[in-house]
Write a protein that holds these residues in place. Structure first.
Motif, mmCIF file in Angstrom:
data_model
loop_
_atom_site.group_PDB
_atom_site.id
_atom_site.type_symbol
_atom_site.label_atom_id
_atom_site.label_comp_id
_atom_site.label_asym_id
_atom_site.label_seq_id
_atom_site.Cartn_x
_atom_site.Cartn_y
_atom_site.Cartn_z
ATOM 1 N N GLY A 52 -40.429 44.395 -103.644
ATOM 2 C CA GLY A 52 -40.657 44.760 -102.251
ATOM 3 C C GLY A 52 -39.445 45.485 -101.713
ATOM 4 O O GLY A 52 -38.309 45.136 -102.045
ATOM 5 N N ILE A 53 -39.667 46.507 -100.897
ATOM 6 C CA ILE A 53 -38.572 47.262 -100.296
ATOM 7 C C ILE A 53 -38.901 47.553 -98.843
ATOM 8 O O ILE A 53 -40.071 47.765 -98.487
ATOM 9 C CB ILE A 53 -38.291 48.574 -101.064
ATOM 10 N N ASP A 54 -37.890 47.536 -98.000
ATOM 11 C CA ASP A 54 -38.071 47.918 -96.601
ATOM 12 C C ASP A 54 -36.846 48.691 -96.160
ATOM 13 O O ASP A 54 -35.711 48.373 -96.550
ATOM 14 C CB ASP A 54 -38.257 46.693 -95.706
ATOM 15 N N VAL A 55 -37.056 49.731 -95.355
ATOM 16 C CA VAL A 55 -35.960 50.535 -94.826
ATOM 17 C C VAL A 55 -36.151 50.710 -93.331
ATOM 18 O O VAL A 55 -37.267 50.872 -92.847
ATOM 19 C CB VAL A 55 -35.876 51.904 -95.550
ATOM 20 N N GLU A 56 -35.048 50.631 -92.611
ATOM 21 C CA GLU A 56 -35.055 50.838 -91.161
ATOM 22 C C GLU A 56 -33.766 51.550 -90.764
ATOM 23 O O GLU A 56 -32.765 51.495 -91.479
ATOM 24 C CB GLU A 56 -35.129 49.504 -90.402
ATOM 25 N N LEU A 69 -35.662 41.718 -79.537
ATOM 26 C CA LEU A 69 -35.046 40.485 -80.008
ATOM 27 C C LEU A 69 -35.923 39.263 -79.734
ATOM 28 O O LEU A 69 -35.745 38.221 -80.372
ATOM 29 C CB LEU A 69 -33.674 40.314 -79.361
ATOM 30 N N GLU A 70 -36.879 39.388 -78.802
ATOM 31 C CA GLU A 70 -37.784 38.266 -78.563
ATOM 32 C C GLU A 70 -38.664 37.988 -79.780
ATOM 33 O O GLU A 70 -39.142 36.860 -79.962
ATOM 34 C CB GLU A 70 -38.654 38.547 -77.337
ATOM 35 N N LEU A 71 -38.863 39.008 -80.624
ATOM 36 C CA LEU A 71 -39.630 38.794 -81.846
ATOM 37 C C LEU A 71 -38.960 37.756 -82.734
ATOM 38 O O LEU A 71 -39.632 36.949 -83.378
ATOM 39 C CB LEU A 71 -39.785 40.117 -82.616
ATOM 40 N N THR A 116 -30.938 43.592 -90.104
ATOM 41 C CA THR A 116 -30.552 42.997 -91.379
ATOM 42 C C THR A 116 -31.579 41.954 -91.813
ATOM 43 O O THR A 116 -32.062 41.972 -92.949
ATOM 44 C CB THR A 116 -29.161 42.356 -91.276
ATOM 45 N N PHE A 117 -31.906 41.031 -90.923
ATOM 46 C CA PHE A 117 -32.897 39.998 -91.241
ATOM 47 C C PHE A 117 -34.298 40.597 -91.431
ATOM 48 O O PHE A 117 -35.023 40.216 -92.363
ATOM 49 C CB PHE A 117 -32.948 38.950 -90.125
ATOM 50 N N TRP A 118 -34.672 41.500 -90.547
ATOM 51 C CA TRP A 118 -36.028 42.037 -90.574
ATOM 52 C C TRP A 118 -36.329 42.731 -91.905
ATOM 53 O O TRP A 118 -37.399 42.527 -92.487
ATOM 54 C CB TRP A 118 -36.228 43.006 -89.418
ATOM 55 N N THR A 119 -35.407 43.552 -92.386
ATOM 56 C CA THR A 119 -35.667 44.265 -93.631
ATOM 57 C C THR A 119 -35.735 43.295 -94.812
ATOM 58 O O THR A 119 -36.540 43.495 -95.731
ATOM 59 C CB THR A 119 -34.598 45.338 -93.895
#
Length: 252
Positions: A112-116, A124-126, A153-156
Motif C-alpha cells: 500500500g502507498i499513499d502520497v500527500e 484536524l477534527e478528523l 504523517t499519520f494519515w499517509t
C-alpha cells in the motif's frame, strides 16, 4: 527485486507533449478510456491518463515481453486493483495528489502507498473522530503550528496500511495505531492482529520536496532487510533514480 519495494513517481503536470499523450491514450483499455471521459475537469482527465500510463509502462519494464496495452486488471470487492493477465507475481498500488503520481511495485503479496502534500488543507477534527487515542494524544501534545504536518504523517501511514490490506474503510481507522515517539522509527499496533502478526508489518515514510509518501507491506517471509528504491520517470521516455529521502521506518 525479491524483498524490495520499488517506488516510481511522475510529475504529471510537467507532461504536455501531445505525441506522448497520444501514445498513453493508445495504451488504455476501453473501460479506462470511458472512465477518463467521465472526469469533469481536464486536469483530472490528464492525471488519470498519466497514472494509467505510469502503471502500464512500468509493469512492462519488469516484464518486457508484455506491451503496455496488453495488461489486464481487475479490482476486488473493496476496489483494490491487481494484475489478472498476463500472470506475473507482482503486486502494485497507486496514489496521487496534486502534482505527483506514485506507484509501488513488489514481489510480495500486497503493498500500500499513499502520497500527500504538506501544503494541503487538513481537518484536524478528523483525527479526533477517527484516529486512535494514542495518535490523538500525540497530536494534542504538539504546538499548533506542527499539528497539520503531523496529521499528514499519520494519515499517509494509515492510508498505506488500509490500501495494503485491500479492504478499504471496512477497517476502522481507530482499530490500529502508529507511534512516532522514537525519532526515525515507526511503531505499529493493531487490535485485530496478534503481536506476532503485527510485528511482520513493515512501514516506510519518505519525503520529496513538499510531498510525503508512506508505504506498508506485510511480507510473505520475514524480511528484516527489505529495501525501498525510488525512481522518477516520464512514462515511455525514460527514468532516473528518485530524489525522495527516507525519514522514518518501522523498527523491524
Amino acid at each position: 527485486m525479491p524483498g524490495d519495494i520499488h517506488v516510481w513517481s511522475v510529475r504529471d503536470e510537467e507532461i504536455g507533449d501531445e505525441g506522448l499523450l497520444a501514445l498513453y491514450r493508445s495504451w488504455l483499455s476501453v473501460e479506462e478510456t470511458e472512465r477518463m471521459g467521465r472526469f469533469m475537469f481536464a486536469r483530472h482527465r490528464h492525471q488519470y491518463l498519466v497514472t494509467r500510463a505510469l502503471l502500464r509502462s512500468t509493469l512492462s519494464l519488469y516484464a518486457p515481453w508484455v506491451a503496455p496495452q496488453q495488461w489486464v486488471f481487475a479490482s476486488n470487492a473493496w476496489g483494490k486493483p491487481a494484475v489478472v493477465a498476463p500472470a506475473v507475481p507482482m503486486a502494485f498500488n497507486l496514489s496521487h495528489t496534486e502534482g505527483l503520481v506514485v506507484l509501488a511495485l513488489t514481489l510480495e503479496s500486497s503493498v500500500g502507498i499513499d502520497v500527500e502534500s504538506r501544503h494541503r488543507a487538513v481537518d484536524l477534527e478528523l483525527a479526533e473522530r477517527f484516529f486512535s487515542p494514542h495518535e490523538v494524544r500525540h497530536l494534542s501534545g504538539l504546538a499548533e503550528a506542527e499539528r497539520a504536518s503531523a496529521f499528514i504523517t499519520f494519515w499517509t501511514l494509515k492510508e498505506a496500511y488500509i490500501k495494503a490490506c485491500g479492504q478499504g474503510l471496512s477497517i476502522p481507522l481507530d482499530s490500529f495505531s502508529f507511534s512516532l515517539a522514537v525519532p526515525g522509527q515507526i511503531g505499529f499496533s493493531c487490535q485485530n492482529l496478534d503481536p506476532l502478526s503485527a510485528g511482520r508489518w513493515r512501514f516506510w515514510q519518505g519525503e520529496s520536496g513538499a510531498f510525503v509518501l508512506s508505504l506498508g507491506c506485510s511480507p510473505a517471509q520475514t524480511e528484516p532487510a527489505m529495501a525501498v528504491r525510488f525512481y522518477e520517470t516520464v512514462p515511455g521516455r525514460g527514468h532516473t533514480p528518485g530524489a525522495a529521502v527516507m525519514c522514518r521506518t518501522s523498527s523491524g
